[in-house]
Design a protein around this motif. Structure first.
Motif, short mmCIF file in Angstrom:
data_model
loop_
_atom_site.label_atom_id
_atom_site.label_comp_id
_atom_site.label_asym_id
_atom_site.label_seq_id
_atom_site.Cartn_x
_atom_site.Cartn_y
_atom_site.Cartn_z
N ASP A 166 41.50 11.66 37.07
CA ASP A 166 40.32 12.29 37.66
C ASP A 166 39.83 11.55 38.90
O ASP A 166 38.81 11.92 39.49
N LEU A 167 40.57 10.48 39.31
CA LEU A 167 40.20 9.69 40.49
C LEU A 167 38.73 9.28 40.45
O LEU A 167 37.94 9.52 41.37
N LYS A 168 38.35 8.64 39.37
CA LYS A 168 36.97 8.24 39.13
C LYS A 168 36.43 7.37 40.26
O LYS A 168 37.09 6.46 40.73
N ARG A 169 35.21 7.64 40.69
CA ARG A 169 34.50 6.86 41.69
C ARG A 169 33.61 5.84 40.99
O ARG A 169 32.87 6.20 40.05
N GLN A 170 33.64 4.59 41.47
CA GLN A 170 32.80 3.55 40.91
C GLN A 170 32.06 2.82 42.02
O GLN A 170 32.67 2.42 43.02
N PRO A 171 30.73 2.62 41.89
CA PRO A 171 29.98 1.94 42.95
C PRO A 171 30.30 0.46 43.01
O PRO A 171 30.46 -0.20 41.97
N LYS A 172 30.41 -0.06 44.21
CA LYS A 172 30.56 -1.49 44.43
C LYS A 172 29.17 -2.10 44.69
O LYS A 172 28.17 -1.38 44.83
N LEU A 173 29.11 -3.41 44.75
CA LEU A 173 27.84 -4.06 45.07
C LEU A 173 27.30 -3.58 46.41
O LEU A 173 26.08 -3.46 46.60
N SER A 174 28.19 -3.29 47.35
CA SER A 174 27.75 -2.81 48.67
C SER A 174 27.03 -1.47 48.56
O SER A 174 26.09 -1.19 49.31
N ALA A 175 27.46 -0.60 47.62
CA ALA A 175 26.78 0.68 47.41
C ALA A 175 25.37 0.43 46.88
O ALA A 175 24.40 1.09 47.31
N HIS A 176 25.25 -0.50 45.94
CA HIS A 176 23.92 -0.83 45.41
C HIS A 176 23.03 -1.41 46.51
O HIS A 176 21.85 -1.06 46.62
N TRP A 177 23.61 -2.32 47.32
CA TRP A 177 22.82 -2.94 48.39
C TRP A 177 22.36 -1.90 49.41
O TRP A 177 21.19 -1.87 49.80
N ASP A 207 48.57 13.33 50.69
CA ASP A 207 48.72 14.62 50.00
C ASP A 207 47.62 14.84 48.97
O ASP A 207 47.16 15.97 48.78
N THR A 208 47.23 13.77 48.28
CA THR A 208 46.14 13.85 47.31
C THR A 208 44.90 13.11 47.80
O THR A 208 43.78 13.57 47.63
N ALA A 209 45.12 11.95 48.45
CA ALA A 209 44.02 11.11 48.96
C ALA A 209 42.98 10.90 47.87
O ALA A 209 43.32 10.46 46.77
N CYS A 210 41.72 11.25 48.14
CA CYS A 210 40.65 11.11 47.13
C CYS A 210 40.31 12.45 46.48
O CYS A 210 39.34 12.55 45.73
N ASP A 253 44.63 5.20 39.45
CA ASP A 253 45.34 5.31 38.18
C ASP A 253 44.67 6.27 37.21
O ASP A 253 45.21 6.58 36.15
N ASP A 254 43.48 6.72 37.56
CA ASP A 254 42.73 7.68 36.74
C ASP A 254 43.08 9.09 37.22
O ASP A 254 42.92 9.40 38.40
#
Length: 496
Positions: free
Chosen positions: A452-463, A70-73, A449-450
């Motif tokens: 605003d559904l905050k997005r945060q990069p993982k190491l895989s995003a950096h790689w 219903d909300t997903a991302c 839990d935010d």
């Protein structure tokens, strides 16, 4: 401290091994991207005229750990932010799906202006950031109204309705969308939705061999019937596109399948035959009709009179009805002959296959496509590593997985594979098909839990970003910088 040392050791190994290839080793017209699907990212399930799909119904019945999309991302409202993430990462293409019931709330007829506006906005935003749109028309989300009206894909009526829906999409978006995929994982959608009952629309014989109780369905017949109609629907939409739109829009159309690669568990002739039969059932089920106009002989033999038959006209109509093949690949499996399953009187799809599996190569799969099916253009639409959601942003297993698979893909290209693109599943930690929010495949973590559904990069995003932005001449400097950045991230995490 020990965990930090392990992380830094892994980093050193990965940095050194990554120097073996770069983005520049791939052809200039090869595209790298990431994938999502409508129900898994958009949210806004009850907003702006959208009506339920079979996936909504499946989730709301409690089948996905009590979670729903219903909300997903909230990608419906946050698409600009997400496109900016794609740009920052260096993505060259983005694969997403259109929600049929957002665009056509009744499954056919009147177009929803809000749905039309959303997809126009998303496509325009992608193009303005230099990102190529790849669009899937059906990603497990047939409008519930069509399921209620005539049973969805088990009815021949679905073919006409899908063609009409595809016509709307081609007409409204085709001037900017160069790649169309009719169905995502056509094979697995019918296996899970009409045999095992663990995917929407949850039809199966009850009780099923998998411990599920479906309120309707017939696992011996419906998987084959649904797949038959999906193939006809694909061919119908593809013919429409080629006859009416392709000359002026200059796009391409294909279909997607999930492909394991099955290898014999032992060197016995029975297991070798079993591995080929498994590939026929999982892969050839969809691709053989598209290339040869007929289902695989192994399927026709084991399924018998329950297997639908193409007329001569239908066979000619389906044969060659694709410009490219979309492949989702996550793992390789061993196959062991299991002839006892053929003794079951009321058999389903998996019993018909007569194979036992144990899990273990993208390169061999692409070699098989080249050898057996004439080396058509292939897009790897999904490839990724499942991890427990919220476990860590330092997703080393995923980084190692992506590095290994992209390297294997490069080897396949050097050996003559006609693969044209690679998409990571997935851009974000999405609402996953099998377990809701319990796992995540994303390059970016989404904090549920935010508010605003905050997005945060993982190491895989950096790689992945470093791989995409790095040229041959910059490899050593870039890898050193990546090592320093990731080491700093690890230190800040453990010593804060």
């Amino acid at each position: 401290m020990l965990r930090l040392l392990v992380l830094l050791t892994n980093l050193a190994v990965l940095v050194l091994s990554a120097d073996k290839f770069s983005r520049d080793d791939f052809p200039p017209d090869f595209v790298f991207g990431a994938s999502t699907s409508a129900y898994q990212i958009e949210g806004a399930a009850n907003q702006d005229g959208r009506t339920p799909s079979i996936w909504d119904t499946f989730a709301q019945a409690g089948n996905m750990h009590g979670a729903t999309g219903d909300t997903a991302c909230d990608g419906y409202h946050k698409y600009k932010e997400d496109v900016q993430l794609m740009r920052d990462t260096g993505l060259e293409a983005y694969r997403f799906s259109i929600s049929w019931s957002r665009l056509l709330p009744n499954g056919r007829g009147t177009i929803n202006p809000k749905g039309l506006q959303y997809y126009n906005n998303l496509i325009n935003e992608l193009i303005s950031h230099g990102i190529q749109p790849h669009v899937t028309l059906h990603h497990s989300d047939l409008p519930q109204t069509l399921e209620d009206e005539y049973g969805g894909w088990i009815s021949r009526k679905s073919v006409k309705d899908f063609e009409a829906y595809a016509d709307v999409c081609f007409r409204k978006f085709g001037d900017r969308v160069p790649y169309w995929t009719t169905f995502n994982e056509a094979n697995v959608f019918v296996m899970g939705g009409y045999d095992a009952g663990n995917l929407p629309p949850q039809r199966c014989s009850s009780p099923s061999p998998y411990g599920l109780n479906c309120s309707r369905g017939n696992s011996s017949i419906e998987p084959y019937l649904a797949a038959h109609h999906i193939l006809l629907a694909h061919a119908s939409a593809a013919r429409l596109y080629k006859n009416k739109y392709q000359d002026r829009q200059h796009g391409f159309i294909g279909i997607n399948v999930l492909a394991y690669w099955f290898v014999p568990l032992t060197n016995s002739s029975d297991d070798q035959i079993a591995a080929q039969r498994a590939n026929d059932f999982f892969f050839g089920w969809i691709l053989d009709p598209l290339v040869f106009g007929e289902y695989p002989d192994a399927m026709k033999k084991n399924v018998g009179s329950r297997m639908p038959i193409f007329t001569t006209a239908e066979s000619n109509w389906i044969k060659g009805s694709f410009d490219f093949l979309g492949v989702n690949h996550y793992s390789t499996s061993y196959a062991k002959d299991n002839p006892s399953s053929l003794k079951i009187k009321k058999r389903d799809f998996f019993a018909d296959m007569a194979v036992e599996f144990s899990t273990w190569g993208l390169q061999e799969l692409l070699k098989y496509i080249k050898r057996v099916y004439g080396n058509p253009p292939v897009y790897i639409h999904e490839n990724g590593e499942r991890m427990i959601r919220n476990l860590t942003l330092e997703d080393w297993p995923r980084v190692e997985y992506l590095h290994a698979y992209i390297g294997s893909l490069l080897d396949a290209l050097r050996n003559g594979s006609n693969t044209k693109g690679y998409f990571i599943w997935s851009l974000l930690d999405l609402f996953e098909l099998l377990d809701g929010f319990e796992s995540g495949y994303g390059l970016y973590f989404v904090d549920l839990d935010d508010p605003d559904l905050k997005r945060q990069p993982k190491l895989s995003a950096h790689w992945y970003s470093h791989f995409l932005k790095r040229s041959k001449g910059m490899r050593l400097h870039g890898l050193t910088e990546l090592g320093m950045n990731l080491s700093a991230l690890s230190r800040s995490h453990f010593f804060q």
